[in-house]
Design a protein around this motif. Structure first.
Motif, PDB file in Angstrom:
ATOM      1  N   ALA A 143       0.825  -1.212   0.000  1.00 15.34           N
ATOM      2  CA  ALA A 143       0.000   0.000   0.000  1.00 15.34           C
ATOM      3  C   ALA A 143       0.855   1.256   0.000  1.00 15.34           C
ATOM      4  O   ALA A 143       0.477   2.282  -0.588  1.00 15.34           O
ATOM      5  CB  ALA A 143      -0.924  -0.001   1.219  1.00 15.34           C
ATOM      6  N   ALA A 144       2.017   1.202   0.644  1.00 14.89           N
ATOM      7  CA  ALA A 144       2.897   2.375   0.701  1.00 14.89           C
ATOM      8  C   ALA A 144       3.604   2.642  -0.613  1.00 14.89           C
ATOM      9  O   ALA A 144       4.212   3.707  -0.771  1.00 14.89           O
ATOM     10  CB  ALA A 144       3.931   2.190   1.810  1.00 14.89           C
ATOM     11  N   THR A 145       3.538   1.714  -1.560  1.00 11.01           N
ATOM     12  CA  THR A 145       4.233   1.891  -2.838  1.00 11.01           C
ATOM     13  C   THR A 145       3.299   2.309  -3.965  1.00 11.01           C
ATOM     14  O   THR A 145       3.741   2.397  -5.119  1.00 11.01           O
ATOM     15  CB  THR A 145       4.939   0.586  -3.238  1.00 11.01           C
ATOM     16  N   HIS A 146       2.023   2.546  -3.652  1.00 12.86           N
ATOM     17  CA  HIS A 146       1.063   2.928  -4.683  1.00 12.86           C
ATOM     18  C   HIS A 146       0.550   4.338  -4.432  1.00 12.86           C
ATOM     19  O   HIS A 146       0.706   4.899  -3.340  1.00 12.86           O
ATOM     20  CB  HIS A 146      -0.115   1.951  -4.706  1.00 12.86           C
ATOM     21  N   GLY A 147      -0.094   4.890  -5.447  1.00  6.20           N
ATOM     22  CA  GLY A 147      -0.737   6.186  -5.311  1.00  6.20           C
ATOM     23  C   GLY A 147      -2.090   6.063  -4.643  1.00  6.20           C
ATOM     24  O   GLY A 147      -2.584   4.953  -4.394  1.00  6.20           O
ATOM     25  N   PRO A 148      -2.750   7.181  -4.352  1.00  9.24           N
ATOM     26  CA  PRO A 148      -4.031   7.129  -3.632  1.00  9.24           C
ATOM     27  C   PRO A 148      -5.147   6.470  -4.427  1.00  9.24           C
ATOM     28  O   PRO A 148      -6.034   5.828  -3.850  1.00  9.24           O
ATOM     29  CB  PRO A 148      -4.339   8.610  -3.358  1.00  9.24           C
ATOM     30  N   THR A 149      -5.133   6.587  -5.740  1.00  7.04           N
ATOM     31  CA  THR A 149      -6.226   6.025  -6.533  1.00  7.04           C
ATOM     32  C   THR A 149      -6.199   4.499  -6.559  1.00  7.04           C
ATOM     33  O   THR A 149      -7.254   3.868  -6.671  1.00  7.04           O
ATOM     34  CB  THR A 149      -6.158   6.554  -7.973  1.00  7.04           C
ATOM     35  N   ALA A 150      -5.036   3.907  -6.444  1.00  6.39           N
ATOM     36  CA  ALA A 150      -4.937   2.445  -6.498  1.00  6.39           C
ATOM     37  C   ALA A 150      -5.576   1.793  -5.288  1.00  6.39           C
ATOM     38  O   ALA A 150      -6.027   0.651  -5.364  1.00  6.39           O
ATOM     39  CB  ALA A 150      -3.472   2.023  -6.599  1.00  6.39           C
ATOM     40  N   LEU A 151      -5.664   2.498  -4.168  1.00  7.37           N
ATOM     41  CA  LEU A 151      -6.204   1.911  -2.941  1.00  7.37           C
ATOM     42  C   LEU A 151      -7.663   2.252  -2.726  1.00  7.37           C
ATOM     43  O   LEU A 151      -8.294   1.707  -1.808  1.00  7.37           O
ATOM     44  CB  LEU A 151      -5.383   2.387  -1.729  1.00  7.37           C
ATOM     45  N   THR A 152      -8.215   3.152  -3.515  1.00  9.18           N
ATOM     46  CA  THR A 152      -9.626   3.510  -3.375  1.00  9.18           C
ATOM     47  C   THR A 152     -10.477   2.974  -4.524  1.00  9.18           C
ATOM     48  O   THR A 152     -11.657   3.280  -4.605  1.00  9.18           O
ATOM     49  CB  THR A 152      -9.775   5.037  -3.326  1.00  9.18           C
ATOM     50  N   SER A 153      -9.870   2.164  -5.370  1.00  8.09           N
ATOM     51  CA  SER A 153     -10.607   1.635  -6.520  1.00  8.09           C
ATOM     52  C   SER A 153     -11.452   0.426  -6.177  1.00  8.09           C
ATOM     53  O   SER A 153     -12.222  -0.040  -6.996  1.00  8.09           O
ATOM     54  CB  SER A 153      -9.626   1.282  -7.642  1.00  8.09           C
ATOM     55  N   GLY A 154     -11.284  -0.117  -4.982  1.00  8.95           N
ATOM     56  CA  GLY A 154     -12.072  -1.282  -4.572  1.00  8.95           C
ATOM     57  C   GLY A 154     -11.314  -2.580  -4.641  1.00  8.95           C
ATOM     58  O   GLY A 154     -11.759  -3.591  -4.093  1.00  8.95           O
ATOM     59  N   ALA A 155     -10.194  -2.630  -5.337  1.00  5.08           N
ATOM     60  CA  ALA A 155      -9.383  -3.840  -5.456  1.00  5.08           C
ATOM     61  C   ALA A 155      -7.989  -3.552  -4.903  1.00  5.08           C
ATOM     62  O   ALA A 155      -7.278  -2.697  -5.435  1.00  5.08           O
ATOM     63  CB  ALA A 155      -9.298  -4.302  -6.910  1.00  5.08           C
ATOM     64  N   MET A 156      -7.604  -4.260  -3.834  1.00  8.97           N
ATOM     65  CA  MET A 156      -6.306  -4.031  -3.221  1.00  8.97           C
ATOM     66  C   MET A 156      -5.214  -4.669  -4.058  1.00  8.97           C
ATOM     67  O   MET A 156      -5.234  -5.881  -4.311  1.00  8.97           O
ATOM     68  CB  MET A 156      -6.298  -4.643  -1.813  1.00  8.97           C
ATOM     69  N   PRO A 157      -4.246  -3.895  -4.546  1.00 13.01           N
ATOM     70  CA  PRO A 157      -3.145  -4.503  -5.317  1.00 13.01           C
ATOM     71  C   PRO A 157      -2.263  -5.367  -4.421  1.00 13.01           C
ATOM     72  O   PRO A 157      -2.054  -5.061  -3.256  1.00 13.01           O
ATOM     73  CB  PRO A 157      -2.387  -3.287  -5.844  1.00 13.01           C
ATOM     74  N   LEU A 158      -1.763  -6.452  -4.993  1.00 15.15           N
ATOM     75  CA  LEU A 158      -0.909  -7.362  -4.239  1.00 15.15           C
ATOM     76  C   LEU A 158       0.549  -7.299  -4.665  1.00 15.15           C
ATOM     77  O   LEU A 158       1.378  -7.996  -4.089  1.00 15.15           O
ATOM     78  CB  LEU A 158      -1.421  -8.804  -4.393  1.00 15.15           C
ATOM     79  N   LEU A 159       0.839  -6.472  -5.654  1.00 14.88           N
ATOM     80  CA  LEU A 159       2.220  -6.305  -6.109  1.00 14.88           C
ATOM     81  C   LEU A 159       2.666  -4.882  -5.845  1.00 14.88           C
ATOM     82  O   LEU A 159       1.873  -3.940  -5.949  1.00 14.88           O
ATOM     83  CB  LEU A 159       2.341  -6.617  -7.608  1.00 14.88           C
ATOM     84  N   PRO A 160       3.935  -4.683  -5.476  1.00 18.23           N
ATOM     85  CA  PRO A 160       4.426  -3.333  -5.176  1.00 18.23           C
ATOM     86  C   PRO A 160       4.355  -2.418  -6.387  1.00 18.23           C
ATOM     87  O   PRO A 160       4.464  -2.851  -7.531  1.00 18.23           O
ATOM     88  CB  PRO A 160       5.875  -3.569  -4.727  1.00 18.23           C
ATOM     89  N   GLY A 161       4.190  -1.122  -6.082  1.00 17.29           N
ATOM     90  CA  GLY A 161       4.205  -0.108  -7.120  1.00 17.29           C
ATOM     91  C   GLY A 161       5.498   0.683  -7.084  1.00 17.29           C
ATOM     92  O   GLY A 161       6.501   0.240  -6.532  1.00 17.29           O
ATOM     93  N   GLY A 162       5.453   1.879  -7.653  1.00 20.22           N
ATOM     94  CA  GLY A 162       6.669   2.687  -7.748  1.00 20.22           C
ATOM     95  C   GLY A 162       6.579   4.020  -7.043  1.00 20.22           C
ATOM     96  O   GLY A 162       7.352   4.931  -7.367  1.00 20.22           O
ATOM     97  N   GLU A 163       5.662   4.168  -6.089  1.00 23.28           N
ATOM     98  CA  GLU A 163       5.460   5.463  -5.434  1.00 23.28           C
ATOM     99  C   GLU A 163       5.982   5.495  -4.001  1.00 23.28           C
ATOM    100  O   GLU A 163       5.630   6.406  -3.246  1.00 23.28           O
ATOM    101  CB  GLU A 163       3.955   5.800  -5.424  1.00 23.28           C
ATOM    102  N   LEU A 164       6.810   4.540  -3.614  1.00 26.40           N
ATOM    103  CA  LEU A 164       7.247   4.473  -2.218  1.00 26.40           C
ATOM    104  C   LEU A 164       8.031   5.720  -1.816  1.00 26.40           C
ATOM    105  O   LEU A 164       7.760   6.329  -0.771  1.00 26.40           O
ATOM    106  CB  LEU A 164       8.102   3.223  -1.993  1.00 26.40           C
ATOM    107  N   PHE A 165       8.989   6.120  -2.641  1.00 26.96           N
ATOM    108  CA  PHE A 165       9.826   7.272  -2.288  1.00 26.96           C
ATOM    109  C   PHE A 165       8.987   8.539  -2.191  1.00 26.96           C
ATOM    110  O   PHE A 165       9.159   9.350  -1.258  1.00 26.96           O
ATOM    111  CB  PHE A 165      10.938   7.447  -3.321  1.00 26.96           C
ATOM    112  N   ALA A 166       8.077   8.731  -3.115  1.00 25.18           N
ATOM    113  CA  ALA A 166       7.228   9.929  -3.093  1.00 25.18           C
ATOM    114  C   ALA A 166       6.336   9.938  -1.859  1.00 25.18           C
ATOM    115  O   ALA A 166       6.146  10.994  -1.230  1.00 25.18           O
ATOM    116  CB  ALA A 166       6.378   9.982  -4.369  1.00 25.18           C
ATOM    117  N   ASN A 167       5.787   8.778  -1.504  1.00 16.86           N
ATOM    118  CA  ASN A 167       4.928   8.713  -0.316  1.00 16.86           C
ATOM    119  C   ASN A 167       5.724   8.975   0.957  1.00 16.86           C
ATOM    120  O   ASN A 167       5.251   9.669   1.865  1.00 16.86           O
ATOM    121  CB  ASN A 167       4.249   7.342  -0.244  1.00 16.86           C
ATOM    122  N   VAL A 168       6.932   8.412   1.041  1.00 17.78           N
ATOM    123  CA  VAL A 168       7.765   8.632   2.229  1.00 17.78           C
ATOM    124  C   VAL A 168       8.143  10.099   2.353  1.00 17.78           C
ATOM    125  O   VAL A 168       8.092  10.684   3.452  1.00 17.78           O
ATOM    126  CB  VAL A 168       9.016   7.731   2.166  1.00 17.78           C
TER     127      VAL A 168
END
Length: 280
Positions: free
Chosen positions: A33-58
């Motif tokens: 969840a920490a590696t995705h953007g906000p839209t990926a977690l509010t779409s209703g389907a939780m992603p199970l693979l890491p994304g590329g937004e970890l540094f930006a979120n941190v």
């Protein structure tokens, strides 16, 4: 003699693997969840693979100021201060108390130990109202003293140090006395070095205990400048006018997990040794 049974070996490893998966899966979900953007977690389907937004979120967690929540670095400092002071205070008071109970003969010595031991049956949640009343009457609300002093005493650490001191041969104390060592020298030069692994094990446990405190800081602090990380993460999730930014919240959770993980990693050898070692 231990029998070689392949079936039992496979079964125990499967049980261990299942336990690891059950414990680690929520941490993995937080990491994803920490590696995705906000839209990926509010779409209703939780992603199970890491994304590329970890540094930006941190970086957003570290630099962005939120309404009603102190800056992340300040909350981290408050949590670190609370954890360190509680750890040092508990160990100092407990080891001195155990030393007095074991090596000094005074009236009420056994009664004093049992009164300390009985407090194990009274967790903080049971005595939290009278403790809060005392702290409020002393004017310690919204202060580092109010965050730490009520949690410093530890019956568990006193009991563990007492049990360890009772395993030290009396001949060692007599030899120190013959050499002219007084009680403080015996405590400093003999008992403290022998207690090194026990102290290390308790440091890990007590640091995590202090770092994870939520209920007590919630009661004694209303000033955001004294918020801890646990309070900050909860307030980041408790928003009323918008959807929670779960990617930012999970990034904050991962950052909050780092200090306890580092403590366990760097002190693992002494921690395990202090828990399992029986002969000094």
């Amino acid at each position: 003699m231990v029998e070689n049974r392949p079936f039992l070996a496979v079964l125990t490893h499967l049980v261990l693997l299942a336990g690891v998966v059950i414990v680690a899966f929520p941490v993995y979900i937080a990491l994803v969840a920490a590696t995705h953007g906000p839209t990926a977690l509010t779409s209703g389907a939780m992603p199970l693979l890491p994304g590329g937004e970890l540094f930006a979120n941190v970086m957003q967690v570290l630099t962005e100021n939120r309404r009603g929540v102190a800056p992340f670095w300040l909350m981290a400092w408050n949590s670190l201060w609370m954890a360190v002071i509680i750890t040092l205070g508990k160990i100092a008071i407990s080891i001195i108390s155990a030393f007095a109970i074991v090596y000094f003969r005074f009236p009420g010595r056994v009664l004093a130990f049992w009164l300390i031991f009985i407090t194990l049956m009274l967790p903080v949640e049971v005595r939290i109202i009278p403790t809060f009343k005392v702290v409020a009457d002393l004017g310690l609300l919204n202060s580092y003293a109010g965050l730490t002093i009520p949690l410093i005493a530890s019956a568990t650490a006193t009991f563990l140090f007492r049990q360890f001191f009772m395993t030290i041969p009396d001949e060692l104390m007599e030899a120190a006395r013959v050499d002219g060592a007084g009680p403080l020298k015996f405590f400093r030069d003999i008992l403290l070095p022998l207690s090194r692994t026990n102290i290390a094990a308790l440091c890990v446990i007590l640091f995590i205990y202090g770092w994870m405190q939520y209920l007590w800081p919630l009661l004694v602090t209303i000033d955001p400048n004294y918020y801890t990380l646990m309070m900050g993460v909860k307030r980041m999730a408790a928003v009323s006018d918008a959807d929670p930014q779960w990617n930012i919240i999970m990034a904050a959770v991962l950052l909050a997990m780092l200090p306890p993980i580092l403590i366990v990693v760097f002190m693992q050898r002494l921690f395990v040794k202090g828990l399992v070692e029986t002969e000094k």
